[in-house]
Design a protein around this motif. Structure first.
Motif: not given
Length: 243
Positions: A135-157
Motif C-alpha cells: 500500500k505504501e508503494f502504490m500510494a506514492k505513485q497514485t494521484r489523489q484525483k484517481d484515488l478520490a474517484l474510487f473512494l467517492q464511488y464507494t462512498k467510503a470515508e
C-alpha cells in the motif's frame, strides 16, 4: 496390404505380452468432516486461488505496468515491428520490476512471510502485514484525483492513513495513474522519431519520390539516432528515476 495381413498375428501376440496399465482410483471426499479437515480444504482452495491470480497481482500492484507500456512505446516509435520480441520486452520488464520492488518485497518478507513460516502469526495477520508495504508503494505513485474517484464511488470515508485505504480502491487508482504516467513518457519518446519521419517525408516529396514509403528511409536513421544517444540506457534510467 498382404504384408500387413501376415503381420497381424505377430502384432497380436506382442500386444498380449504387454502388461496392462494399472488402474488408478481417484476418490473425492473421504474426510472425517471435522473442523480441522474443513479448515485445511479451505486453506488449500484459497492458496490455489491466489496462485491463479498471481499474474494479475504482479501486473497491477507493482511497477510492471509502467515499464512494459513504456518499452512498447519505444518499439512502436522506432517502427521496428517485432524487434525486440515481446519475450525480450516482458523479460526485461520483469527483471526491472524485481529490481525496483526489491525494498518493498524485502519488507513483505520480513514482516509477513518469515513470521508466518515461523508460526508467530496467522495467515490473516500475515496477509494484513504484507499489504502494508505494498500500500505504501502504490500510494506514492497514485494521484489523489484517481484515488478520490474510487473512494467517492464507494462512498467510503476519507482514510486517515495509507493503511486505511482499501485495496479495492487503491489498486485500480494505482493502475490508471501508472497508465497515465506511462503514456506521458511514451509521448516524450515519440517526439524525436516523429520529427525524423516528417523530415524524411518532406525530402521525399520535394524530390518527387512519392511512391517510396518514407518508413523505409526513416527507419535506419531512427535506429542510428537511438544508438548514438544510447537510447536503451536513457529509457531505463528514466524509468528508474520515475520511481
Amino acid at each position: 496390404m498382404l504384408l500387413a495381413i501376415l503381420a497381424l498375428p505377430s502384432i497380436a501376440s506382442a500386444a498380449a505380452n504387454v502388461p496392462l496399465i494399472p488402474n488408478v482410483d481417484l476418490k473425492i471426499g473421504g474426510g472425517t468432516g471435522s473442523p480441522e479437515d474443513t479448515s485445511t480444504a479451505v486453506q488449500l482452495l484459497l492458496m490455489l486461488t491466489v496462485l491463479s491470480v498471481a499474474p494479475a497481482i504482479l501486473l497491477l500492484t507493482t511497477c510492471f505496468t509502467r515499464i512494459v507500456v513504456v518499452l512498447s512505446f519505444v518499439r512502436n516509435a522506432l517502427g521496428t515491428q517485432q524487434m525486440p520480441p515481446n519475450q525480450v520486452l516482458v523479460g526485461l520488464a520483469l527483471f526491472m520490476t524485481f529490481f525496483i520492488m526489491s525494498p518493498t518485497l524485502a519488507q513483505v518478507n520480513e514482516k509477513a512471510v518469515q513470521p508466518f513460516i515461523a508460526g508467530k502469526v496467522t495467515q490473516e495477520q500475515a496477509l494484513t502485514a504484507a499489504a502494508i508495504p505494498m500500500k505504501e508503494f502504490m500510494a506514492k505513485q497514485t494521484r489523489q484525483k484517481d484515488l478520490a474517484l474510487f473512494l467517492q464511488y464507494t462512498k467510503a470515508e476519507q482514510p486517515k492513513s495509507v493503511q486505511d485505504i482499501p485495496l479495492t480502491a487503491l489498486v485500480p487508482a494505482y493502475v490508471i495513474s501508472e497508465l497515465k504516467t506511462a503514456f506521458q513518457i511514451g509521448f516524450m519518446i515519440f517526439i524525436p522519431f516523429l520529427v525524423i519521419d516528417m523530415i524524411v517525408s518532406s525530402i521525399l516529396m520535394g524530390m518527387g519520390m512519392m511512391m517510396l514509403p518514407p518508413v523505409m528511409i526513416s527507419l535506419p536513421f531512427k535506429i542510428l539516432l537511438f544508438i548514438m544517444v544510447d537510447g536503451w540506457y536513457l529509457v531505463v534510467k528514466s524509468l528508474l528515476l520515475s520511481f
